[in-house]
Each structure stands twice: as C-alpha cells, then as structure tokens.
Design a protein around this motif. Structure first.
Motif, PDB file in Angstrom:
ATOM      1  N   GLY A 127       3.862   2.747   2.662  1.00  0.00           N
ATOM      2  CA  GLY A 127       5.224   3.097   2.257  1.00  0.00           C
ATOM      3  C   GLY A 127       5.621   4.463   2.799  1.00  0.00           C
ATOM      4  O   GLY A 127       6.687   4.622   3.399  1.00  0.00           O
ATOM      5  N   HIS A 128       4.737   5.458   2.647  1.00  0.00           N
ATOM      6  CA  HIS A 128       5.073   6.803   3.151  1.00  0.00           C
ATOM      7  C   HIS A 128       5.292   6.775   4.672  1.00  0.00           C
ATOM      8  O   HIS A 128       6.127   7.522   5.192  1.00  0.00           O
ATOM      9  CB  HIS A 128       3.977   7.807   2.793  1.00  0.00           C
ATOM     10  CG  HIS A 128       4.118   8.386   1.410  1.00  0.00           C
ATOM     11  ND1 HIS A 128       5.267   9.030   0.986  1.00  0.00           N
ATOM     12  CD2 HIS A 128       3.264   8.413   0.349  1.00  0.00           C
ATOM     13  CE1 HIS A 128       5.110   9.440  -0.269  1.00  0.00           C
ATOM     14  NE2 HIS A 128       3.911   9.063  -0.681  1.00  0.00           N
ATOM     15  N   ILE A 129       4.556   5.933   5.383  1.00  0.00           N
ATOM     16  CA  ILE A 129       4.775   5.806   6.839  1.00  0.00           C
ATOM     17  C   ILE A 129       6.169   5.210   7.085  1.00  0.00           C
ATOM     18  O   ILE A 129       6.928   5.691   7.929  1.00  0.00           O
ATOM     19  CB  ILE A 129       3.687   4.910   7.483  1.00  0.00           C
ATOM     20  CG1 ILE A 129       2.318   5.600   7.418  1.00  0.00           C
ATOM     21  CG2 ILE A 129       4.052   4.555   8.932  1.00  0.00           C
ATOM     22  CD1 ILE A 129       1.153   4.745   7.869  1.00  0.00           C
ATOM     23  N   VAL A 150       0.860  13.583   4.302  1.00  0.00           N
ATOM     24  CA  VAL A 150       0.458  14.728   3.486  1.00  0.00           C
ATOM     25  C   VAL A 150       1.068  14.600   2.091  1.00  0.00           C
ATOM     26  O   VAL A 150       2.230  14.920   1.880  1.00  0.00           O
ATOM     27  CB  VAL A 150       0.869  16.071   4.156  1.00  0.00           C
ATOM     28  CG1 VAL A 150      -0.177  16.520   5.147  1.00  0.00           C
ATOM     29  CG2 VAL A 150       2.217  15.972   4.870  1.00  0.00           C
ATOM     30  N   SER A 151       0.253  14.100   1.160  1.00  0.00           N
ATOM     31  CA  SER A 151       0.780  13.887  -0.195  1.00  0.00           C
ATOM     32  C   SER A 151      -0.117  14.597  -1.205  1.00  0.00           C
ATOM     33  O   SER A 151      -0.984  15.381  -0.833  1.00  0.00           O
ATOM     34  CB  SER A 151       0.835  12.392  -0.486  1.00  0.00           C
ATOM     35  OG  SER A 151      -0.470  11.889  -0.588  1.00  0.00           O
ATOM     36  N   GLY A 152       0.087  14.264  -2.484  1.00  0.00           N
ATOM     37  CA  GLY A 152      -0.731  14.874  -3.518  1.00  0.00           C
ATOM     38  C   GLY A 152      -2.168  14.367  -3.487  1.00  0.00           C
ATOM     39  O   GLY A 152      -3.087  15.064  -3.905  1.00  0.00           O
ATOM     40  N   HIS A 200       0.863  -1.184   0.000  1.00  0.00           N
ATOM     41  CA  HIS A 200       0.000   0.000   0.000  1.00  0.00           C
ATOM     42  C   HIS A 200       0.902   1.238   0.000  1.00  0.00           C
ATOM     43  O   HIS A 200       1.794   1.353   0.855  1.00  0.00           O
ATOM     44  CB  HIS A 200      -0.878  -0.021   1.246  1.00  0.00           C
ATOM     45  CG  HIS A 200      -2.016   0.949   1.209  1.00  0.00           C
ATOM     46  ND1 HIS A 200      -1.828   2.305   1.269  1.00  0.00           N
ATOM     47  CD2 HIS A 200      -3.349   0.764   1.100  1.00  0.00           C
ATOM     48  CE1 HIS A 200      -3.009   2.912   1.215  1.00  0.00           C
ATOM     49  NE2 HIS A 200      -3.954   1.995   1.111  1.00  0.00           N
ATOM     50  N   HIS A 201       0.664   2.135  -0.953  1.00  0.00           N
ATOM     51  CA  HIS A 201       1.525   3.319  -1.110  1.00  0.00           C
ATOM     52  C   HIS A 201       1.640   4.144   0.189  1.00  0.00           C
ATOM     53  O   HIS A 201       2.729   4.615   0.537  1.00  0.00           O
ATOM     54  CB  HIS A 201       0.948   4.174  -2.244  1.00  0.00           C
ATOM     55  CG  HIS A 201       1.763   5.364  -2.592  1.00  0.00           C
ATOM     56  ND1 HIS A 201       2.930   5.283  -3.322  1.00  0.00           N
ATOM     57  CD2 HIS A 201       1.603   6.676  -2.300  1.00  0.00           C
ATOM     58  CE1 HIS A 201       3.431   6.494  -3.469  1.00  0.00           C
ATOM     59  NE2 HIS A 201       2.655   7.358  -2.852  1.00  0.00           N
ATOM     60  N   LEU A 202       0.530   4.300   0.889  1.00  0.00           N
ATOM     61  CA  LEU A 202       0.573   5.128   2.108  1.00  0.00           C
ATOM     62  C   LEU A 202       1.328   4.430   3.241  1.00  0.00           C
ATOM     63  O   LEU A 202       1.965   5.082   4.066  1.00  0.00           O
ATOM     64  CB  LEU A 202      -0.835   5.505   2.565  1.00  0.00           C
ATOM     65  CG  LEU A 202      -1.608   6.408   1.615  1.00  0.00           C
ATOM     66  CD1 LEU A 202      -2.910   6.860   2.248  1.00  0.00           C
ATOM     67  CD2 LEU A 202      -0.789   7.629   1.203  1.00  0.00           C
ATOM     68  N   THR A 236       8.974  12.655  -1.063  1.00  0.00           N
ATOM     69  CA  THR A 236       8.211  12.429  -2.292  1.00  0.00           C
ATOM     70  C   THR A 236       8.369  10.960  -2.703  1.00  0.00           C
ATOM     71  O   THR A 236       9.141  10.214  -2.105  1.00  0.00           O
ATOM     72  CB  THR A 236       8.708  13.371  -3.412  1.00  0.00           C
ATOM     73  OG1 THR A 236      10.117  13.393  -3.379  1.00  0.00           O
ATOM     74  CG2 THR A 236       8.193  14.774  -3.219  1.00  0.00           C
ATOM     75  N   ASP A 237       7.621  10.562  -3.741  1.00  0.00           N
ATOM     76  CA  ASP A 237       7.543   9.139  -4.072  1.00  0.00           C
ATOM     77  C   ASP A 237       8.901   8.513  -4.382  1.00  0.00           C
ATOM     78  O   ASP A 237       9.709   9.082  -5.115  1.00  0.00           O
ATOM     79  CB  ASP A 237       6.581   8.942  -5.247  1.00  0.00           C
ATOM     80  CG  ASP A 237       5.148   9.192  -4.817  1.00  0.00           C
ATOM     81  OD1 ASP A 237       4.907   9.285  -3.599  1.00  0.00           O
ATOM     82  OD2 ASP A 237       4.277   9.286  -5.691  1.00  0.00           O
ATOM     83  N   ASN A 238       9.115   7.336  -3.819  1.00  0.00           N
ATOM     84  CA  ASN A 238      10.367   6.587  -4.003  1.00  0.00           C
ATOM     85  C   ASN A 238      10.069   5.120  -3.736  1.00  0.00           C
ATOM     86  O   ASN A 238       9.009   4.783  -3.194  1.00  0.00           O
ATOM     87  CB  ASN A 238      11.423   7.129  -3.039  1.00  0.00           C
ATOM     88  CG  ASN A 238      11.049   6.902  -1.588  1.00  0.00           C
ATOM     89  OD1 ASN A 238      11.343   5.864  -1.017  1.00  0.00           O
ATOM     90  ND2 ASN A 238      10.330   7.857  -0.982  1.00  0.00           N
TER      91      ASN A 238
HETATM   92 ZN    ZN Z   1       3.144   9.346  -2.545  1.00  0.00          ZN
END
Ligand code: ZN
Ligand code: KG4
Length: 345
Positions: free
Chosen positions: A114-116, A135-137, A110-112, A306-308
């Motif tokens: 990932g951000h965590i 807080v993303s796009g 899950h992308h989010l 940002t996305d990685n």
């Molecule tokens: Zn993202």
C-alpha cells in the motif's frame, strides 16, 4: 475501470477509502493519536477497541463523500499484514463480512505494498521498474519494484525503523508522540550541524560498509548519551539543535543509501513512502542528491505518506484488475515479508 472499497486498521488510524484504479473517490482517516498520546505510544488493545467503535461510521462516510453506492463497487479490500493483530482483525473482518453480504470479491492487502502504491495516487502514469524507499514507524527498506506483487528487498535497517527512531528520540526529549512531526517542526528552528551523530553504517566482514543496509539503534543511543552529558553539564537543553542534528543525520543516511542503490541497479526513479516520507529534512536532502545524480524522486502528498486506506485501495484495484482475489479464510499476519505478498491471492 476497477473500483474498490478499502479498509486500513493496521495501527492507530481507522481509514476507509473508495478508489477507482489510481483515482481517489473518497478517503476517510480517523486518527486515534489523541487517544494514545496520554500513554506515550500506541496501546494495541485500545487501538482495536477504537477501530471497532468507528469502523461502520467511517465506511458510511466513505460512501457519502464519494456519492457512490454498492452497485459501483467491484471488490472489497482490507490490510491483512503486517501490523497489530487485534487492530488488523477489525478491518479484515469488516471487509470479509461486507464481501459476503454484497457478493463481491475480497482482497487482503500487504500494508507496505500500500505504501508503495501511495505514489501512484499523485503519479498515475508511473510504472515499474523503480526503487521504493519505504520509511515508516515499523519499516525502513529499499525495495526494487518490478511489477504488481513482484518485489525484491535490496536494503533494510538491521534494528530500529526510521519512524521508530524519531518516536524514541522524541520520547527522550520529552516531546510526545508521534515523534516525527514534532521533531520535524522543532528541527526548523535548530542548527543541524550543532552535534555530530553516527549514521549507523554496517561494517562488512572483509572491510568497508554495507552500501544499503543501516542501523538506527546506535543513533538513538548516541542521542541519549548526548542528552545525559548535556544535562550533567547543566544549563538548558538545546532541544531544537538536538532535533535538527538528529533529523539531519537520518536524512543524510537514508539519502546516501537510496541514491547508491538506485545508481547501482540502474533505476532512474526513487518513490518514497511511509510516514517518514513526510519529513522535510529527508525531502530536502533526497531531492538535492537526486538532482545531482539525474534521478527522479517522488514523494506522495503528505496525507498519503502516513497511514490511509486510499493506498490500500489503489494496490487492491491493481491486483483485482489482474484477477487476483483472496480466500475468505485468509487471516491476519503481524509480520509478512513483502516478497511473499502473492501468497495472499
Ligand atoms: Zn504505514
Ligand atoms: O506509515 P506510518 O503512518 O505508519 C506505519 O506504517 O508505521 O508511519 C508512522 C511513522 C511514525 O513513526 C511517525 O513519527 C513518522 O511516521 N512520521 C514522521 C513524520 N510524520 C510522521 N517522521 C518524520 N518526519 C515527519 N514529518
């Protein structure tokens, strides 16, 4: 130790990384921003085609940069939700194919989540529980992180995400795409007190305001009205002052909600993630408020805001080390609540 090859293609970055638990062995990020800039935003079909063109090269680069080989890889992961369906499919299909060919476990991420997990890349000793401000796009949420795969959403935006507000206001001010970095830079030269803008509080039926939810669509409309009024009055538009006032309003609103949430739930650490975590105004306000309230606030290094794919690999390595793997029949989802993340395994 669990080592994962991870692919991230949910939006406009083609990213591949090799991650050993919380340690990044290599991280390749091929940004498509210059391609989409001419359209003023991401064109989904163009994004998918771009991913397809460079994915294999990015995978090869990830191995080159890490000096690792397939024998050292324990699992292969790709972002499967949420995001642009066509774009997600490119990464997911590549990961599944490689998992079959090399006979390795496959994981959808899950992308989010990932951000965590991006926070762990710089803070490998951090462990839940903590509060995550995402807080993303596409998202603006306050998440109670209880354990790997165990999340509770405590607050969110009712309409536009924070990054989306930056992008829309940037378009309004004719500053281009993506809006966040441009507004951030311009805001340094403007007066943040020049204009008073609405914070986007949500009224509750019995009176008062929702403590953690917010709305950014009213703020965007207020900037539009302000610009229209200033243009009518004539003279040069004070773009830097507008950018600074807008950024100040968003930063203060997010800070207020995050601090209230952390205090109410007795969480000492706020980990910020997503593209807007790169914002200097948010960093300044949240750091100051956290210090006043004896809270710890953590921001990932800029390249992992940002996305990685490193953040995706970090999440996948944790799941894999707990025995979680995905079926090769797993598909992509344009939307999937973070609370349902364990459905992927
Ligand atoms: Zn993202
Ligand atoms: O997390 P991300 O790379 O992609 C999504 O998952 O959406 O976030 C991209 C968003 C864009 O809206 C971009 O304008 C915003 O993050 N952003 C920023 C900054 N850098 C990127 N917003 C505010 N300030 C920045 N410095």
């Amino acid at each position: 130790m669990t080592t994962v090859l991870a692919i991230e293609t949910s939006c406009d970055e083609t990213a591949v990384a090799i991650v050993k638990n919380r340690q990044v062995c290599s991280s390749i990020i091929a940004s498509q921003i210059p391609v989409h800039q001419q359209y003023g935003g991401v064109v989904p079909e163009v994004a998918s085609r771009q991913h397809l063109e460079i994915i294999n090269q990015a995978i090869a680069q990830a191995f080159d940069e890490s000096a690792m080989n397939w024998g050292q890889i324990d699992g292969i992961a790709a972002t499967c939700a949420p995001g642009l369906v066509g774009a997600l499919l490119v990464g997911l299909t590549a990961a599944k194919t490689l998992a079959m060919v090399h006979e390795k476990p496959f994981l959808g991420v899950h992308h989010l989540e990932g951000h965590i997990y991006a926070t762990y890349l710089a803070q490998p000793n951090l462990d839940p529980p903590f509060l995550s401000l995402l807080v993303s796009g596409g998202h603006t949420s306050l998440i109670y992180v209880k354990d790997c795969g165990n999340y509770e959403t405590l607050g969110e935006t009712r309409d536009d995400a924070a990054g989306e507000a930056f992008d829309k206001v940037s378009r309004l001010l004719k500053l281009g795409y993506p809006g966040g970095p441009v507004i951030d830079k311009l805001a340094q030269t403007g007066d943040p007190q020049a204009f008073v803008l609405p914070e986007g509080r949500i009224s509750l039926p019995g009176g008062g305001y929702h403590p953690y939810d917010g709305s950014f669509s009213g703020l965007k409309t207020a900037v539009l009205r302000l610009v229209q009024q200033l243009e009518k009055d004539g003279g040069q538009l004070p773009v830097a002052d507008i950018a600074a006032s807008f950024q100040e309003t968003i930063a203060k609103a997010l800070t207020k909600r995050a601090i209230a949430c952390a205090r109410d739930y007795g969480l000492n650490t706020i980990a910020v993630g997503g593209g807007v975590a790169a914002n200097s105004g948010l960093r300044k306000h949240l750091q100051a408020a956290a210090a006043e309230n004896n809270l710890q606030v953590l921001f990932p290094p800029l390249k992992f805001c940002t996305d990685n794919a490193a953040m995706i690999g970090c999440a996948a390595a944790d799941h894999l080390s707990r025995g979680h793997t995905s079926s090769l029949t797993l598909g992509v989802h344009s939307r999937l609540p973070l609370t349902q993340v364990m459905q992927l395994y």
